[in-house]
Design a protein around this motif. Structure first.
Motif, PDB file in Angstrom:
ATOM      1  N   GLU A  27      -0.918 -26.776  31.578  1.00  0.00           N
ATOM      2  CA  GLU A  27      -2.005 -26.744  30.606  1.00  0.00           C
ATOM      3  C   GLU A  27      -1.520 -26.159  29.272  1.00  0.00           C
ATOM      4  N   ALA A  28      -0.687 -25.125  29.322  1.00  0.00           N
ATOM      5  CA  ALA A  28      -0.225 -24.446  28.111  1.00  0.00           C
ATOM      6  C   ALA A  28       0.642 -25.341  27.236  1.00  0.00           C
ATOM      7  N   ASP A  29       1.435 -26.219  27.837  1.00  0.00           N
ATOM      8  CA  ASP A  29       2.311 -27.094  27.062  1.00  0.00           C
ATOM      9  C   ASP A  29       1.540 -28.048  26.163  1.00  0.00           C
ATOM     10  N   SER A  30       0.323 -28.396  26.528  1.00  0.00           N
ATOM     11  CA  SER A  30      -0.448 -29.361  25.759  1.00  0.00           C
ATOM     12  C   SER A  30      -1.458 -28.710  24.812  1.00  0.00           C
ATOM     13  N   ASP A  35      -5.912 -23.346  20.101  1.00  0.00           N
ATOM     14  CA  ASP A  35      -6.128 -22.987  21.502  1.00  0.00           C
ATOM     15  C   ASP A  35      -5.142 -21.926  21.995  1.00  0.00           C
ATOM     16  N   ARG A  36      -4.049 -21.726  21.265  1.00  0.00           N
ATOM     17  CA  ARG A  36      -3.058 -20.712  21.621  1.00  0.00           C
ATOM     18  C   ARG A  36      -3.399 -19.346  21.022  1.00  0.00           C
ATOM     19  N   VAL A  66       2.905 -18.092  22.496  1.00  0.00           N
ATOM     20  CA  VAL A  66       4.014 -18.997  22.198  1.00  0.00           C
ATOM     21  C   VAL A  66       4.232 -19.948  23.376  1.00  0.00           C
ATOM     22  N   ASN A  67       4.251 -19.408  24.574  1.00  0.00           N
ATOM     23  CA  ASN A  67       4.277 -20.195  25.806  1.00  0.00           C
ATOM     24  C   ASN A  67       3.595 -19.358  26.885  1.00  0.00           C
ATOM     25  N   THR A  68       3.627 -19.775  28.122  1.00  0.00           N
ATOM     26  CA  THR A  68       2.901 -19.037  29.166  1.00  0.00           C
ATOM     27  C   THR A  68       3.494 -17.657  29.435  1.00  0.00           C
ATOM     28  N   ASP A  69       4.733 -17.422  28.999  1.00  0.00           N
ATOM     29  CA  ASP A  69       5.394 -16.143  29.264  1.00  0.00           C
ATOM     30  C   ASP A  69       5.519 -15.230  28.051  1.00  0.00           C
TER      31      ASP A  69
END
Length: 190
Positions: A27-30, A35-36, A66-69
């Protein structure tokens, strides 16, 4: 011992509303930029337990996943601080009460699932006692460099509960508005 217990309870009850959202990897990649983004802040208080220092903290923040981590962000800080100082060599006491304001920037990296490392820098403008044997003060910018970590437990689809423990590497017991180099944050994420 009773004061220590009450101080720990008050620190535990201090609230930190960090608006970081929880997403699955796919989900995070899109996600789009908006939304981030996440919003939140913290509110905490210590009303005189432990060391004669009292404060109220209101600190809004905005961050970017930035990403999920990995997340980054900035925030503003407002503290109302009332603190007692001792003038040496006579052991005379005086209290400084003032509004403290400033800003901070942070980085957060998930180390293993639900556990993260946290780094933060801040600078706060506060009243600092002069080291001249008087009860006079001056306003100064006081830096803070925090490292630590915590845990984030997802509860809702986009939120959860977090606990963060930080240590201020630049802590100065006279100049810092905090009563200790250790900062504990407990929060709910929406």
């Amino acid at each position: 011992m009773k004061k220590l217990f009450y101080s720990i309870v008050l620190l535990s009850l201090s609230s930190s509303l960090l608006g970081q959202v929880y997403f699955e990897e796919e989900e995070a990649d899109s996600l789009q930029f908006k939304d981030r983004l996440f919003f939140g802040g913290n509110f905490s208080a210590n009303l005189g337990f432990g060391g004669g220092s009292s404060f109220v903290d209101i600190s809004p923040l905005v961050g970017y996943m930035v990403n999920t981590d990995f997340s980054v962000g900035v925030g503003a800080t407002y503290l109302y601080v009332s603190r007692e100082f001792i003038i040496l060599p006579g052991n005379d006491r005086f209290r400084v009460s003032n509004s403290v304001y400033g800003g901070r920037a942070f980085l957060r990296h998930t180390v293993i699932e639900n556990y993260f490392a946290h780094g933060e820098v801040e600078t706060l403008n506060t009243e600092v006692p002069l080291n001249d044997g008087s009860n006079r003060t001056t306003r100064e910018w006081v830096p803070g460099v925090f490292i630590g970590g915590g845990t984030f437990q997802p509860i809702f689809a986009r939120g959860g509960v977090n606990i963060t423990v930080l240590y201020n590497l630049a802590y100065d017991s006279i100049r810092s508005p905090y009563g200790s180099a250790w900062v504990f944050r407990f929060g709910v994420t929406f």
